[in-house]
Design an enzyme around this catalytic site. Structure first.
Site, short mmCIF file in Angstrom:
data_model
loop_
_atom_site.label_atom_id
_atom_site.label_comp_id
_atom_site.label_asym_id
_atom_site.label_seq_id
_atom_site.Cartn_x
_atom_site.Cartn_y
_atom_site.Cartn_z
N SER A 127 0.84 -1.20 0.00
CA SER A 127 0.00 0.00 0.00
C SER A 127 0.87 1.24 0.00
CB SER A 127 -0.86 -0.02 1.26
OG SER A 127 -1.43 1.25 1.47
N TYR A 152 -1.95 -1.21 10.60
CA TYR A 152 -2.18 -1.67 9.23
C TYR A 152 -0.95 -1.36 8.37
CZ TYR A 152 -3.44 -1.60 4.37
OH TYR A 152 -3.41 -1.81 3.02
N LYS A 156 2.28 -3.73 6.79
CA LYS A 156 2.69 -3.81 5.37
C LYS A 156 4.19 -3.51 5.24
CE LYS A 156 -1.23 -4.89 3.49
NZ LYS A 156 -1.43 -6.18 2.83
#
Ligand code: UDP
Length: 338
Positions: A127, A152, A156
């Protein structure tokens, strides 16, 4: 190239299901694993009905090494695309352990199954959030990770680091794709995003306002240092994003010049503000979106858009669909699911 088999985790999700369609349309054989934690079984039927092709489907949790290894042993995939992960930034702030555990465990299971099955090629869902808010736009792949306030994005970053540091020793060939803001839906109107509960992301929120499920959109701040005061994002059509995964599989399967580990931005290179997005939606679909101006959402970046040059040059992929197609296709899907 003879027919190759791609195993997709999270293939019933928003990005996974659109990628499944593009893979089948390109002629790949497809194995999908999903536990339906954030998706629904009928999506698999939609993929098959759009493409008129069959999927080998397994309902399983990607953190369960034994069941995933069984699937690898049976299917012997040539490439894996790993989408399955938790993806809500807000939820990850209140449940960081759950996010780290699920997103990192699932990647470790996939890498270990790949290793044991001699499958060497992986496409990983990353992302643009990993860049944080400190770099100037357009964002390039060389920028360093920033310290992030949510699990989150941190998960990643950790996953990308794991990939980068395991590739050579394990003779893997890996591509991480850094998504900007995917919106829209399949142009057939038969496949799109299915948010659980009230949407967090702007596009499903707008379509639910348009259909009358929600009374109005709250714009999170109009006092940002941008031309109209609202935040700017690089919105990309979900089918363009899905196609980039097909290009990545082909690159992994055919290229002997690709470095073992590569990262690519998936964006259009153009920034669109929240107000501009609403205007496009209203104009193209001839519906009104009532909105109110609210407070800034904590953690929102003012402006993010990609430099897509590396993807164009090396992946030979670029986004082609316009913002008009994004808002029209998103609305067609909302009309289908009602
Ligand atoms: N946004 C908004 N109202 C909403 C949801 C989002 O104004 O109900 C804005 C948000 O502040 C951001 C943009 O829309 O500027 C995109 O937000 P989204 O959550 O879709 O994606 P993000 O860029 O945060 O990953």
């Amino acid at each position: 190239m003879d027919i190759k088999k791609v195993l997709v985790t999270g293939g019933a999700g928003f990005i996974g299901s659109h990628t499944a369609v593009e893979l089948l349309n390109t002629g790949f054989e497809l194995v999908v694993i999903d536990n339906f934690s954030n998706s629904e079984p009928w999506i698999i039927k939609q993929i098959e009905s759009i493409t008129q092709k069959k999927i080998s489907f397994y309902q399983a949790d990607v953190t369960n090494q034994l069941s995933i290894q069984d699937i690898f042993n049976k299917e012997k995939p040539d490439v894996v695309i790993h989408f399955a992960a938790y993806k809500s930034v807000g939820e990850s702030v209140t449940k960081p352990l759950m996010y780290f555990q699920n997103n990192i465990d699932s990647l470790m299971v996939i890498l270990s199954c790949m290793s044991q099955s001699n499958c060497k090629k992986l496409v990983f869902s990353s992302s643009c959030t990993i860049y944080g808010n400190n770099h100037p736009n357009p964002l390039i792949e060389d920028y360093a990770f920033s310290d992030l306030p949510h699990a989150y994005g941190s998960s990643k970053q950790i996953c990308e680091t794991i990939l980068q540091k395991t590739t050579i020793a394990n003779q893997f060939n890996i591509i991480s794709l850094r998504y900007f803001n995917p919106i829209g839906a399949h142009p057939s109107g038969l496949l799109g995003e299915l948010p659980k509960g009230t949407p967090n992301n702007i596009m499903p929120y707008i379509t639910q306002v348009a259909i009358g499920k929600l009374p109005f959109l709250t714009i999170f701040g109009n006092d940002y240092p941008t031309p109209d005061g609202t935040c700017i994002r690089d919105y990309i059509h979900i089918s363009d994003l899905a196609e980039a995964h097909v290009f990545s599989c082909k690159r992994l399967l055919t290229s002997n010049i690709a470095p073992p580990y590569e990262v690519f931005n998936l964006g259009t290179g153009t920034g669109v503000s929240v107000l501009e997005l609403i205007n496009h939606f209203e104009t193209e679909n001839n519906v009104k979106i009532p909105y109110k101006i609210g407070l800034r959402r904590p953690g929102d970046a003012v402006c993010t858009y990609a430099n897509p040059e590396k993807s164009k040059k090396n992946l030979k992929w670029e986004a082609k669909r316009s913002i008009k197609e994004m808002v029209k296709d998103g609305w067609r899907w909302q009309l289908f699911i009602k």
